[in-house]
Every structure is written in structure tokens, then in C-alpha cells.
Design a protein around this motif. Structure first.
Motif, PDB file in Angstrom:
ATOM      1  N   ALA A   1      10.301  -0.212  11.491  1.00  0.00           N
ATOM      2  CA  ALA A   1      10.364  -1.569  12.027  1.00  0.00           C
ATOM      3  C   ALA A   1      10.316  -2.572  10.889  1.00  0.00           C
ATOM      4  CB  ALA A   1       9.206  -1.807  12.983  1.00  0.00           C
ATOM      5  N   PRO A   2      11.009  -3.700  11.022  1.00  0.00           N
ATOM      6  CA  PRO A   2      10.978  -4.711   9.958  1.00  0.00           C
ATOM      7  C   PRO A   2       9.576  -5.293   9.799  1.00  0.00           C
ATOM      8  CG  PRO A   2      12.070  -5.566  11.938  1.00  0.00           C
ATOM      9  CD  PRO A   2      11.872  -4.102  12.152  1.00  0.00           C
ATOM     10  N   GLY A   3       9.173  -5.457   8.537  1.00  0.00           N
ATOM     11  CA  GLY A   3       7.865  -6.037   8.254  1.00  0.00           C
ATOM     12  C   GLY A   3       6.706  -5.080   8.397  1.00  0.00           C
ATOM     13  N   ALA A   4       6.983  -3.814   8.716  1.00  0.00           N
ATOM     14  CA  ALA A   4       5.902  -2.842   8.901  1.00  0.00           C
ATOM     15  C   ALA A   4       5.248  -2.527   7.564  1.00  0.00           C
ATOM     16  CB  ALA A   4       6.448  -1.559   9.526  1.00  0.00           C
ATOM     17  N   PRO A   5       3.957  -2.163   7.570  1.00  0.00           N
ATOM     18  CA  PRO A   5       3.275  -1.843   6.307  1.00  0.00           C
ATOM     19  C   PRO A   5       3.886  -0.616   5.643  1.00  0.00           C
ATOM     20  CG  PRO A   5       1.908  -1.261   8.195  1.00  0.00           C
ATOM     21  CD  PRO A   5       3.058  -2.046   8.730  1.00  0.00           C
ATOM     22  N   GLN A   6       3.921  -0.645   4.316  1.00  0.00           N
ATOM     23  CA  GLN A   6       4.428   0.514   3.594  1.00  0.00           C
ATOM     24  C   GLN A   6       3.509   1.709   3.833  1.00  0.00           C
ATOM     25  OE1 GLN A   6       5.040  -0.353  -0.527  1.00  0.00           O
ATOM     26  NE2 GLN A   6       6.379  -2.102  -0.142  1.00  0.00           N
ATOM     27  N   GLY A   7       4.100   2.863   3.959  1.00  0.00           N
ATOM     28  CA  GLY A   7       3.308   4.055   4.224  1.00  0.00           C
ATOM     29  C   GLY A   7       3.064   4.307   5.692  1.00  0.00           C
ATOM     30  N   GLY A   8       3.673   3.494   6.553  1.00  0.00           N
ATOM     31  CA  GLY A   8       3.538   3.719   7.981  1.00  0.00           C
ATOM     32  C   GLY A   8       2.359   2.977   8.583  1.00  0.00           C
TER      33      GLY A   8
END
Length: 985
Positions: free
Chosen positions: A125-132
């Protein structure tokens, strides 16, 4: 699987069953639609146990249980999600790697919703935190119907399938067009939403009292419910009557482009009564933390308006006594019930003893306050998302400013002496010295005793209304207030041309008097009624001890007949009475945040027509007046501590501790230590007669010996030594070889011996309490005559002198940092670096000097005529820079306005260009003058500024500037950079 592993698994199963899951083995699973947690073994780790979560026949989640760290267990759950889904391709919901994942050791649960970081189709998803997606602590697993709701929401919003995902995509929509939001309210909403989008669990909003904190949250709540799909919002207050105010604010809100008010779209519930319940349809819930706790624990809170309500709330214990709330799972109010918790007036200790209740819920927490203190910042992880000071609110005309009028009397300043004898002239002319007899009044019952004064009694100002109450002091202050009210405090309006009186007020403005105690408040009411000679409704006492205080507040707000209210602290914070024009401090306040809250009662704005409904001869409210009778506006204040200190239990009273001894209940070591401390303090206040009475009831044992026995019995080193002597056991609890919970029979023996006199001797307990209660009496000094009145308005010049004096003392205290700032100025470092040093210096300032904003400092320099011909209001960075340069003596001895500094630098720069043979066209010279003006008003200039500054835009902005200077010895961008460097900072 070890015994410890089995226990962890059993605890996990118990929590699942409490949450409504049917736990079973694989062969017991059927295809019924009820929610099932299927127990199975880990494919590779025999010490771990898995629970596969089925909701409506869909396999959608899993739990990994074991004895490891829950962080490791949640990581294991994420590793297993895809393989388990592949093993059950027909059952895995949407074919996804099971998105709802838990890791637990049976005590602590961590949860991770993989959909927080991805679309429903599994793509990032756009803007999601890196690493899930991020995992988080939860009190217990979610209910099956909650997961069913999450599934429905994900199907409805596949691009943003979870609440946290939708928080990152809140639309830019028109906020309430019917009631214009202040810029500060917009900034608060934007800052909050930015914080929520970053998934920060706690956010703090600081807004000046009267600036519309509640309305801001009403707007934010609607956006979260409407556009983020939040399920439920909780709004916590610390008094039931403040909940009424919040309820009306929510109820009166109609969202933009909606035909319905907010409460019809999202049902609103105020949990105010003892039998009031919650419905699944309720979307906005307002209550106190104590009533919320009763809902969790099954207790019954008092009815609104009852005698017990005030002690129950606003720092009350809700029947807990000295214990902290122990939170257990409540099926009626599960942890996933609220998505957001808003804490109003969060500078108080609502998160101290009640922290277990707040952390029970899996919710974002938003704090609102005008006066954040150290513990407030700590609780909210220093995540201040918006800041709006009182000075800014006044400048924006959101709040009204205030003036200070001081009334000081001789007794207030110096105290007095009550003579043991009173000279009286007999009919034959002889002078007799009669023994002085004074009234002593019980603070609680108001029972009055007359006692003879055996010796002179000198009391200090600090003892006023604590040990002694001076009738003349109260009377003098009230009479002076009445005499000066319409001449100096609210003077007549004079026509500056004719000198005629244009407007003269005669109606006493709505006035709030702060008293030291409930007894003090009664005496003030008596003197107010005596001075004005009006009816009973003219002046009212509104304290927690008064009858129906909530109704009394409403009447004071709305009824024209009630002109003056006297309170201790019930109206000190939170309560809105916009028509208030005068605050009289007859009690001192040493904490900065509390004073700011009290001051804020008068800062509310009100429309002239609404003001005249309760004060018919008022023209408008453009200020309020603080009448300071105790020096509260003059002395330095400390940062406030919460009413109930964080991490500490409420200290039991001496009476409760002795009652426990009489009932045969054992005291803990902490309670015994508290008893020792209270007795030690009491011993210093007792006279010889009281000590003799106590020691006689103790069988001749001195009170100091009783205290010493308790101290020794609660000293851990001495207790351990006694244990060795009695049992021969020198093992330290917690060391290898000791029991997990060591026997403390020997410790109990030592403590029991120290407590024995208090347990066995009823007379001793009564003698101690009689001596302690003697200090509940306050002596009424009706003999000392007050005088020496000093009554004057505190002028702008007086305030400016104090501000600048304090500022210069602070500069001396932070000499090294200001030396670094001087170097930055002298080296002409970039403005960003200069500003960073200034912000570091100001960040170290503690209350009450937090008034040292650029606006307040500049106003002081103008009022003291150091900065001549300067504007007093709405100063900014350039004015602050000129103040700093003056104090650092960078511009010579005189004060140089920042514009003059910029103009001087500009002339020197032009001279250097002329020497170098550089010439400018007429249009170029015009642009250079514009750029110089931009620097003078903003302290910097940039290409972006040329499109933002109004005058630059009128001339064509950056586009026109670039065309005008093209082809010169410097590029347009190079010239802007050079001017910024040469003219700024």
C-alpha cells in the motif's frame, strides 16, 4: 512440551475463550459458522503451539503461543502465515497469508495485522511503513465479531483495508463551513492526522484555554468516523459536569454537506448515570475514567449530582482506596471496543493511577491541554502534534488579554499578632487587661468553640487561612475591591476630546473569587454579602462541598442575578463561563500550569449581545481583570505535579491506618512506614499536654519510641537481620536457592510487635486522633485590624520591567549558549543555524518564563521604550533578532530595529557593487529594494519567497525576477543566495 510451555498454552487458550473463541483440536473442528481456534502443533518447534483462527468458515488468522518473548513469537507467526495458508488453500480467506497474527506467552499479547501495510490483493500500500505492518501490544485477542468486521471493512475498502491504512489516506475535505475554524484548530487537526498516519500511538495537542480544544476534537472525530471508518471514539473528562459540556459540543455539530447533525449519523452517549448502559450502535462515548473503570469492573458509580460524585471523580479513587486498578478481561467492554481515546485536560493525573485502564484498550490516545507539564510529555512520548499559546490566541483574538490589579494589605504582607490580653477601659477610667477569647471553628463540621488565648500568638502570611483566619483581612480586601471596582478596575469610558464620561458601568461584572479552603470561601461569601448588602443570590459558594455544584455552575453562567461566585478549585479548570470578566485571587498558587488553567477561566470570548444577556451594561468583552490579593502574579512558579502522582498510590490517612489497627487488619510494610511518618510529623505539632495524654494511653511509652519501633520494623536491613536471628535463614529473597515467594513470618513478627500498642490500646488510638483533629480547627482572629492598603493596576511598564529583568538574568545563567549565538551572528552564519541556536536556548526555559515568546519579549522592549516606535503586537522573528542583537551588544549601545540593520547592510552591499563596477537598471533596483524589504520582514529570502510575498507576487514573482536579472554577472538564483547571506541574520 515442558510444563512451562503447557502453562503458556493454557493461558493462551483461556484468553481465547474469554474473547469468545471456541478452542478445539483439529479432529473436533466442524464447518459450523461459529468462530473457532483450532489447536495444533508447530511443524518444527515442539515447544510452540499454534491456534488457527476461523471466522465464518474462513481461515484468517493464527496465534503462536510459547514461553519466548512475544516479539519473537509474533515474528514466528508472520513466518508461518503463508505456509499455513498454502496448506489450506480452500479455507484461507481471500487466498491471503493469514493477515491477523498473534504472538503470546499467555501473559503478554502482540498483534500484527498484515493488511495495515498492503492492499487486499496483497500488493504494498502507498505510504506503508518499510518492512511491512507494525506489531503492537494488545491486552487480549480480538473478539471474533471484531475480526468479522475487519473482514467486511477490508472487502469494502480494498485499497485501504484497515483503519491504520485509511488513516494514511484521509481526504482533504471541507471542514465545517458554518463555524469558521481558527488556523490553530486546523493545524491541530492536520498535526493529529499526520501523527495518526505515521501510526504513532499517542499524540498531544496543546491549545490555549478558550481556543476551542473540544470543538477541534469534534471536527477530528467526525473525520475519523466518516472518512477513516473508525468504529468508536471515547472522550474522557475528569468531572461529570465537563462531560455535559463536551456532550453539548458534539451534539451541536453539523458536518459540512450533511443534512443531519453529527449525533444522528454517529450516535452519542454520555455515561453519566449509575445505570446508564452502552449499546453497540454508540459511536461517540463521553465519560470519566472512574465511570469507565466501574463499567470494566462491574461497580456502580454514584448518580450525577449526588454527594459522593465529586470525591468519586476529579482525582477520586472510585472506591479503590489505596490500590491501583487491576484490569481483567471484560466481555461487555473488550479491549477492541474503542479505536480512539481522547483525554481532555490531560495535564492532570488521569493517566497516573489509571494507566492500566487506558492501556487495556487497543486504541490511539489523544491528549488535550492548555498547560502540558513534564509527566504529560512523557506519557505522550513527547509527540506534541500542535502548539498554540495563550499569547498567540490573544493576538488572533481567539482569547481576550488581561490586566492585573493588585490589592495588598498589611496583614497579607506581614501577618499579625494575637495578644493574650486585650486592654479595656472600665467606666471609672481604669484600664483592665482582659484575657483574649477567640472562636475556633472545625473545618469540617463548622462547629465553633470559644477558647482563651493563653499567650501571644504571632502568625505569618503563609499561615493565613491555614491556621488562622483574619476577619479584618478578608473584609478589607472585599471592601477595597468594591470601592475600586468602577473607578480603577473597570473605569468609566472617557471621550478623549471632550473629557466627558461616555459610559459608566454600575452592574458588578461576573466575578470568580478563588478561596484557599471551603471554610475560607464561606467567610468570603459572608463579607461580600455584607459589603454589597444584596440578596442571597448575589454571591454563591460553588465548591465540592456545596449542594448541587453542577447546577450552581450552570446558574452562575446563565443567571443575571448571580454576580459573584466563590470557589476553591471546582471552577479552576475546564469549566466554560464566557461572561466572566474578573478573577480575584484570594489564595496563592505555586504551580505554573494550575495558575494558567485558573487564569483561562476569564480568557473566553463572548459576543456582545450574549454578554449583555447576563451583564446588561457591558459594551463588549475585550479584556478581563485579575485582581491579585496574594501576589500570585508576582512570584516565580514551579512546574506542576499531578494531583495524584504518577506511579504512586494514594497515601492513606492517619485515621484509616489507626482504624485498620483497631479492626485487627494487618498493615503492609508501606502502610506501617506511612503511619510512622504521619506520627512523626504530628509529634512536632503537639504541645506538652497532648504528648502527656498520648504517652499515658501508651503505658508510659513515649511517642518518639513508638515511631522508632515502626521505623525499625520497616527497615529492610534490620528486618533481614532479625530474620537471621529468629530463623537462622540468611538467604536473600530472589537469590539462587531461595523460594520463589519466601516466607516472611519472621518479618511479620517484627512488624506485629511494633504495631501491637496501636492494635491493643483503643485509648492510644483515640488520643492520637484527638490530637490530630485539634489541627482541623482554624482560629478566627477578629481582633487584628487590617490596613495599609496598596491598590494599583499593574501597568504595561511594570510587567515589561519584570520580563526584561528576568530575561537578562536568564541570559547570564545561559552565558555559554548566548556566547555561541553571538559567534553565529558575528560569523554571519545562515539563518537556519542561527534560528536553531535560538530555539535551543528557548527550549531550556521553564515555567513561568514560557511567556518569553518573540511576541512577549518584543512587547516588553516596546513598553519599556527600549524599542522606540515599534508595534507592540504580532512581532515575529525579525523583532526577536533585533532584541537579541541589542542584548549581545552587536549594534552598539543604542537599540537598532532589524529593518535598520538590513537597510544598513543593503547600502554597504550596493557600495561594494558600485566599487566593483556593477550597475543595475531601474527595474533591477526596484527588485533589489523589494528583496531588501522581504528580508526585513522575514529575516531571509529565497526563490520560493518571491512567489509567496504579496508585493513580490504583484510584481510578477520569481518568474519576472528571473527575467529581469538574466544575463547579469550572477545568475538570478546566485544573486538571491548572495542577498540572503549578506542581508539576513
Amino acid at each position: 512440551m515442558t510444563t512451562a510451555d503447557m502453562r503458556a498454552s493454557d493461558r493462551a487458550e483461556g484468553a481465547l475463550r474469554d474473547a469468545g473463541w471456541r478452542v478445539c483440536a483439529p479432529h473436533e473442528r466442524d464447518l459450523k459458522p461459529d468462530a473457532t481456534a483450532v489447536r495444533t502443533d508447530h511443524p518444527e518447534e515442539p515447544h510452540l503451539r499454534l491456534y488457527l483462527l476461523y471466522v465464518a468458515r474462513d481461515l484468517c488468522g493464527l496465534v503462536v503461543a510459547g514461553t519466548a518473548d512475544p516479539h519473537d513469537l509474533i515474528a514466528e507467526a508472520s513466518q508461518l502465515a503463508a505456509p499455513v495458508a498454502e496448506q489450506h488453500p480452500k479455507r484461507a480467506w481471500q487466498g491471503l497469508p493469514l493477515p491477523f497474527r498473534y504472538g503470546t506467552n499467555g501473559h503478554v499479547w502482540r498483534f500484527r495485522n498484515a493488511l495495515d501495510a498492503q492492499r487486499l490483493d496483497g500488493t504494498p500500500a502507498p505510504g506503508a511503513p518499510q518492512g511491512g505492518a507494525r506489531s503492537r501490544y494488545v491486552f487480549a485477542p480480538a473478539r471474533p465479531n471484531t475480526i468479522a468486521r475487519w473482514k467486511r471493512e477490508a472487502m469494502r475498502f480494498p485499497e485501504a483495508p484497515t483503519l491504520r491504512a485509511r488513516l494514511r489516506q484521509l481526504p482533504d475535505v471541507l471542514l465545517d463551513p458554518q463555524r469558521q475554524l481558527y488556523n490553530a484548530q486546523r493545524r491541530a487537526i492536520e498535526g493529529l492526522e499526520t501523527s495518526l498516519a505515521a501510526d504513532r500511538p499517542r499524540a498531544l495537542i496543546q491549545m490555549a484555554t478558550g481556543a476551542g480544544k473540544t470543538y477541534t476534537v469534534v471536527q477530528a472525530s467526525h473525520r475519523l468516523l466518516e472518512h477513516a471508518g473508525a468504529n468508536r471514539v471515547l472522550f474522557l473528562v475528569d468531572r461529570n459536569n465537563l462531560g455535559d459540556q463536551a456532550f453539548m459540543e458534539y451534539r451541536g455539530f453539523r458536518p459540512a454537506d450533511s443534512k443531519k447533525p453529527l449525533h444522528e449519523e454517529f450516535p452519542l452517549k454520555h455515561l453519566s448515570g449509575g445505570t446508564t448502559g452502552l449499546a453497540d450502535s454508540d459511536k461517540i462515548v463521553i465519560t470519566t475514567i472512574q465511570r469507565l473503570w466501574c463499567r470494566l469492573s462491574g461497580g456502580t458509580p454514584p448518580e450525577p449530582g449526588s454527594e459522593d460524585e465529586e470525591t468519586f471523580e476529579a482525582g477520586g479513587t472510585a472506591g479503590l482506596g489505596t490500590a491501583l486498578p487491576k484490569v481483567r478481561y471484560s466481555p461487555d467492554l473488550p479491549p477492541d471496543y474503542f479505536d480512539f481515546i481522547v483525554i481532555d485536560e490531560c495535564h492532570r493525573s488521569i493517566y497516573g493511577r489509571w494507566l492500566p485502564v487506558l492501556e487495556y484498550f487497543d486504541a490511539h490516545i489523544v491528549g488535550l491541554t492548555a498547560t502540558p507539564i513534564g509527566p504529560t510529555f512523557a506519557f505522550f512520548h513527547d509527540n506534541l502534534v500542535s502548539e498554540y499559546t495563550f499569547e498567540e490566541a490573544v493576538a488572533d483574538e481567539v482569547n481576550v488579554d488581561y490586566d492585573v490589579f493588585r490589592i495588598s494589605t498589611k496583614i497579607t504582607r506581614e501577618g499579625s499578632v494575637i495578644k493574650a490580653t486585650t486592654p479595656t477601659v472600665a467606666p471609672d477610667g481604669t484600664v483592665e487587661h482582659l484575657n483574649t477569647v477567640l472562636a475556633h471553628v472545625d473545618r469540617v463540621t463548622r462547629k465553633q468553640h470559644w477558647r482563651q488565648q493563653d499567650e501571644d500568638d504571632e502568625y505569618t502570611p503563609s499561615e493565613l487561612n491555614a491556621r488562622v483566619e483574619s476577619t479584618s483581612q478578608i473584609r478589607t480586601i472585599i471592601q477595597t475591591f468594591k470601592d475600586r471596582l468602577f473607578t480603577e478596575i473597570f473605569p468609566p469610558v472617557i471621550d478623549p476630546v471632550t473629557g466627558e464620561v461616555v459610559h459608566q458601568r454600575k452592574r458588578v461584572p461576573k466575578t470568580l473569587i478563588f478561596a484557599a479552603t471551603d471554610k475560607h470561601a464561606e467567610s468570603i461569601v459572608k463579607e461580600v454579602n455584607r459589603a454589597w448588602g444584596e440578596g442571597d443570590d448575589f454571591c454563591k459558594k460553588i465548591t465540592s462541598a456545596a449542594s448541587q455544584p453542577g447546577k450552581a455552575i450552570r446558574d452562575f453562567r446563565n443567571e443575571p442575578e448571580i454576580r459573584i461566585a466563590v470557589t476553591v478549585d471546582m471552577i479552576a479548570t475546564g469549566t466554560d463561563i464566557p461572561a466572566l470578566e474578573c478573577l480575584v485571587f484570594m489564595r496563592d498558587v505555586r504551580t505554573w500550569s494550575y495558575f494558567e488553567q485558573m487564569k483561562g477561566r476569564g480568557a473566553r470570548t463572548i459576543k456582545p449581545d450574549d454578554l449583555r444577556k447576563v451583564t446588561e451594561d457591558a459594551l463588549r468583552k475585550d479584556r478581563f481583570v485579575i485582581v491579585d490579593t496574594v501576589g500570585v502574579t508576582e512570584h516565580a512558579m514551579v512546574d506542576a505535579r499531578p494531583l495524584v502522582r504518577d506511579g504512586q498510590q494514594e497515601v492513606p490517612s492517619l485515621e484509616r491506618l489507626l482504624r485498620a489497627c483497631g479492626d485487627g487488619r494487618s498493615l503492609s510494610v508501606d502502610d506501617a512506614a506511612t503511619l510512622a511518618g504521619r506520627l512523626s510529623r504530628l509529634s512536632h505539632r503537639l504541645d506538652d499536654g497532648q504528648l502527656d495524654q498520648i504517652e499515658g494511653c501508651a503505658g508510659g511509652v513515649r511517642l518518639t519510641e513508638l515511631v522508632t519501633g515502626l521505623v525499625l520494623a520497616t527497615d529492610p536491613d534490620r528486618v533481614a537481620n532479625t530474620r537471621v536471628q529468629l530463623t537462622g535463614d540468611d538467604t536473600v529473597p530472589g537469590e539462587a536457592g531461595s523460594q520463589e515467594e519466601p516466607s516472611n513470618g519472621a518479618d511479620d513478627h517484627v512488624l506485629a510487635e511494633a504495631l501491637r500498642p496501636f492494635v491493643e490500646r483503643k485509648g492510644l488510638r483515640e488520643a492520637i486522633l484527638d490530637a490530630a483533629r485539634a489541627h482541623l480547627w482554624i482560629k478566627i482572629d477578629h481582633l487584628s485590624q487590617d490596613g495599609g492598603v496598596i491598590a494599583e493596576g499593574v501597568t504595561d511598564r511594570m510587567q515589561a520591567e519584570r520580563t526584561i529583568q528576568d530575561w537578562r538574568a536568564y541570559m547570564e545563567e545561559q552565558h555559554e549558549r548566548f556566547t555561541d549565538l553571538r559567534i553565529a551572528f558575528e560569523e554571519r552564519q545562515p539563518l537556519s543555524e542561527v534560528r536553531q541556536r535560538i530555539e535551543e536556548i528557548l527550549s531550556l526555559v521553564s515555567p513561568p518564563q514560557q511567556r518569553w515568546t518573540d511576541k512577549q519579549l518584543w512587547k516588553a522592549y516596546v513598553d519599556l521604550e527600549i524599542a522606540r516606535e515599534g508595534r507592540r503586537r504580532n512581532a515575529g522573528l525579525p523583532e526577536l533578532l533585533s532584541v537579541l542583537r541589542h542584548e549581545l551588544q552587536l549594534d552598539g549601545e543604542g537599540f537598532r530595529p532589524y529593518r535598520d540593520t538590513v537597510e544598513l547592510r543593503f547600502q554597504k552591499w550596493l557600495a561594494r557593487q558600485e566599487t566593483a563596477g556593477v550597475t543595475f537598471t531601474e527595474e533591477q533596483q526596484k527588485w533589489l529594494q523589494i528583496i531588501m524589504s522581504v528580508v526585513a520582514t522575514s529575516a531571509t529570502v529565497s526563490p520560493e519567497a518571491l512567489d509567496q510575498h504579496a508585493r513580490c507576487r504583484d510584481e510578477g514573482g520569481w518568474t519576472r525576477y528571473r527575467k529581469v536579472f538574466e544575463g547579469g554577472p550572477r545568475t538570478p538564483a546566485e544573486l538571491i543566495d548572495e542577498l540572503d547571506r549578506e542581508l539576513g541574520a
